[in-house]
Design a protein around this motif. Structure first.
Motif, PDB file in Angstrom:
ATOM      1  N   UNK A  54      -6.234  -5.106   9.205  1.00 35.47           N
ATOM      2  CA  UNK A  54      -4.958  -5.800   9.009  1.00 35.47           C
ATOM      3  C   UNK A  54      -4.844  -6.368   7.594  1.00 35.47           C
ATOM      4  N   UNK A  55      -5.946  -6.863   7.078  1.00 28.81           N
ATOM      5  CA  UNK A  55      -5.962  -7.385   5.707  1.00 28.81           C
ATOM      6  C   UNK A  55      -5.694  -6.261   4.698  1.00 28.81           C
ATOM      7  N   UNK A  56      -6.289  -5.103   4.953  1.00 28.75           N
ATOM      8  CA  UNK A  56      -6.065  -3.956   4.075  1.00 28.75           C
ATOM      9  C   UNK A  56      -4.611  -3.491   4.143  1.00 28.75           C
TER      10      UNK A  56
ATOM     11  N   UNK B 135      -8.132  -0.951  -3.857  1.00 31.53           N
ATOM     12  CA  UNK B 135      -7.064  -0.581  -4.787  1.00 31.53           C
ATOM     13  C   UNK B 135      -7.638  -0.092  -6.113  1.00 31.53           C
ATOM     14  N   UNK B 136      -8.706  -0.728  -6.590  1.00 29.20           N
ATOM     15  CA  UNK B 136      -9.338  -0.295  -7.835  1.00 29.20           C
ATOM     16  C   UNK B 136      -9.850   1.139  -7.707  1.00 29.20           C
ATOM     17  N   UNK B 137     -10.480   1.434  -6.569  1.00 28.63           N
ATOM     18  CA  UNK B 137     -10.995   2.781  -6.347  1.00 28.63           C
ATOM     19  C   UNK B 137      -9.856   3.800  -6.281  1.00 28.63           C
ATOM     20  N   UNK B 138      -8.789   3.445  -5.600  1.00 31.10           N
ATOM     21  CA  UNK B 138      -7.642   4.358  -5.487  1.00 31.10           C
ATOM     22  C   UNK B 138      -7.081   4.670  -6.869  1.00 31.10           C
ATOM     23  N   UNK B 139      -6.868   3.646  -7.669  1.00 27.94           N
ATOM     24  CA  UNK B 139      -6.301   3.859  -9.001  1.00 27.94           C
ATOM     25  C   UNK B 139      -7.242   4.653  -9.897  1.00 27.94           C
TER      26      UNK B 139
ATOM     27  N   UNK C 165     -14.093  -4.521   3.924  1.00 25.82           N
ATOM     28  CA  UNK C 165     -13.864  -4.186   2.524  1.00 25.82           C
ATOM     29  C   UNK C 165     -13.049  -5.262   1.827  1.00 25.82           C
ATOM     30  N   UNK C 166     -13.179  -5.283   0.520  1.00 25.54           N
ATOM     31  CA  UNK C 166     -12.339  -6.110  -0.335  1.00 25.54           C
ATOM     32  C   UNK C 166     -11.102  -5.277  -0.670  1.00 25.54           C
ATOM     33  N   UNK C 167      -9.914  -5.634  -0.174  1.00 26.40           N
ATOM     34  CA  UNK C 167      -8.718  -4.821  -0.430  1.00 26.40           C
ATOM     35  C   UNK C 167      -8.441  -4.572  -1.908  1.00 26.40           C
ATOM     36  N   UNK C 168      -8.726  -5.566  -2.748  1.00 27.61           N
ATOM     37  CA  UNK C 168      -8.518  -5.355  -4.181  1.00 27.61           C
ATOM     38  C   UNK C 168      -9.486  -4.302  -4.725  1.00 27.61           C
TER      39      UNK C 168
ATOM     40  N   UNK D  47      -6.019  12.445   0.239  1.00 31.65           N
ATOM     41  CA  UNK D  47      -5.868  11.088   0.762  1.00 31.65           C
ATOM     42  C   UNK D  47      -6.700  10.143  -0.097  1.00 31.65           C
ATOM     43  N   UNK D  48      -6.051   9.480  -1.040  1.00 33.84           N
ATOM     44  CA  UNK D  48      -6.764   8.637  -1.995  1.00 33.84           C
ATOM     45  C   UNK D  48      -7.379   7.406  -1.340  1.00 33.84           C
ATOM     46  N   UNK D  49      -6.787   6.929  -0.249  1.00 32.23           N
ATOM     47  CA  UNK D  49      -7.365   5.787   0.455  1.00 32.23           C
ATOM     48  C   UNK D  49      -8.683   6.183   1.105  1.00 32.23           C
TER      49      UNK D  49
END
Length: 268
Positions: free
Chosen positions: A249-251, A174-178, A168-171, A136-138
Motif C-alpha cells: 500500500x505504501x508503494x 523509484x530510483x531504480x525505475x528511473x 521496500x523503500x518506495x523512494x 515492466x520497470x517496476x
C-alpha cells in the motif's frame, strides 16, 4: 573484519583473473585472422536482471554454440579486441557472450566512442546482436532490490524455496525505475542503425513454455540447428507485486499518478 578481508581478496583475485584473460584474448586476436573466428558469433546485450543469464544458459545447450557470461564485467584496456579474442577458440562452431549496457557506459572507460561500440562489434567484428530487455520497470526494480538481499534464481537441481515478501523503500524503488529507464534510452542509442533481434523478458523468458520456441527462433536467426533445451534456472519470485511487497500500500501511494502506476498489477 574477516569477511571484509575475504571479500576484498576475492575482488582483487577477480580483477587479476580478468586482466590475465585480457592478455590471453589480445594474444589470440593478434595471431588469429578473421577467417579463424567462429561462425556465427553473437552478443547478448541488455540490462542485468532481465533474464540474460537464463537465456544464455539455454543457448549454451545448443551444440553449435559455446556461450560465455559477462566478458566485460571488469575494466580492460582494449574492449573491442578483448571480445574478439575471447571468441577465437570456442568449444563449438559458434560463439556468444553477454555485454550489459552499464558495462559499456560505466566500466569500459577506455572506449573512445562508447555509443559506437555495439555498432563496431556488429559492423567490423561480425557479431550478430540479440537485445533482451524487461518492459515492466517496476518488476525490474524489485528484482534488482531482491537480488541484493537473497538469491532470486535457483539452479534446476536446487530445492525451490518460497520467496518472502520484501519490505521496500518506495523512494529507492523509484530510483531504480528511473535508472533502468535511463539505461533503456542509452541502449536505444547504442543500437541505432544496428540490426538486431529484439526480445523481452515478459514474452520470451518469463513463461517456461515459451523457452523452446524462443531458442528455435534465435537459432534460426543465427543460422544454426536448434535442439530440445531445458532452462538452468527457476523463477521463485511471487507472481505479482502485491504478493511480493510487504508494504504494498505504501508503494502504491508513491507510484500513484506516475507513469509507473500501470506496472503494479502486472503478473510476472
Amino acid at each position: 573484519m574477516f569477511y571484509a578481508l575475504v571479500s576484498a581478496l576475492t575482488q582483487q583475485y577477480l580483477k587479476v583473473r580478468q586482466q590475465y584473460r585480457h592478455a590471453q584474448a589480445l594474444w589470440s586476436h593478434r595471431r588469429t585472422g578473421p577467417d579463424a573466428l567462429p561462425d556465427p558469433r553473437f552478443i547478448l546485450f541488455g540490462r542485468g536482471r532481465s533474464g540474460t543469464t537464463a537465456l544464455l544458459s539455454m543457448l549454451d545447450d545448443v551444440p553449435a554454440l559455446h556461450c560465455e557470461g559477462e566478458v566485460l564485467h571488469n575494466y580492460v584496456r582494449y574492449p573491442y579486441r578483448h571480445v574478439l579474442g575471447r571468441s577465437v577458440r570456442p568449444a563449438a562452431p559458434g560463439y556468444g557472450c553477454k555485454i550489459l549496457s552499464y558495462q559499456v557506459q560505466d566500466v569500459q572507460t577506455a572506449l573512445d566512442e562508447p555509443e559506437a561500440f555495439i555498432h563496431r562489434l556488429w559492423e567490423e567484428g561480425g557479431f550478430q546482436i540479440l537485445y533482451l530487455r524487461r518492459t515492466n520497470l517496476l518488476r525490474h526494480a524489485l528484482s534488482n532490490i531482491r537480488a541484493r538481499r537473497e538469491q532470486f534464481h535457483q539452479k534446476k537441481d536446487d530445492i525451490p524455496a518460497e520467496a518472502q515478501a520484501l519490505r521496500v523503500d518506495p523512494d529507492r524503488v523509484m530510483d531504480w525505475i528511473r535508472s533502468s529507464e535511463a539505461l533503456g534510452a542509452y541502449e536505444k542509442r547504442l543500437l541505432e542503425d544496428v540490426p538486431h533481434r529484439s526480445l523481452t523478458y515478459e514474452k520470451h523468458i518469463r513463461n517456461p513454455e515459451a523457452h523452446q520456441q524462443t531458442i528455435d527462433d534465435i537459432c534460426a536467426y543465427l543460422g544454426v540447428e536448434s535442439v530440445p533445451i531445458e532452462s538452468s534456472y527457476r523463477k521463485i519470485a511471487p507472481p505479482s507485486v502485491r504478493e511480493g511487497v510487504a508494504n504494498y500500500d505504501e508503494l502504491v501511494r508513491r507510484l500513484r499518478e506516475t507513469p509507473y502506476e500501470k506496472y503494479l498489477e502486472e503478473q510476472d
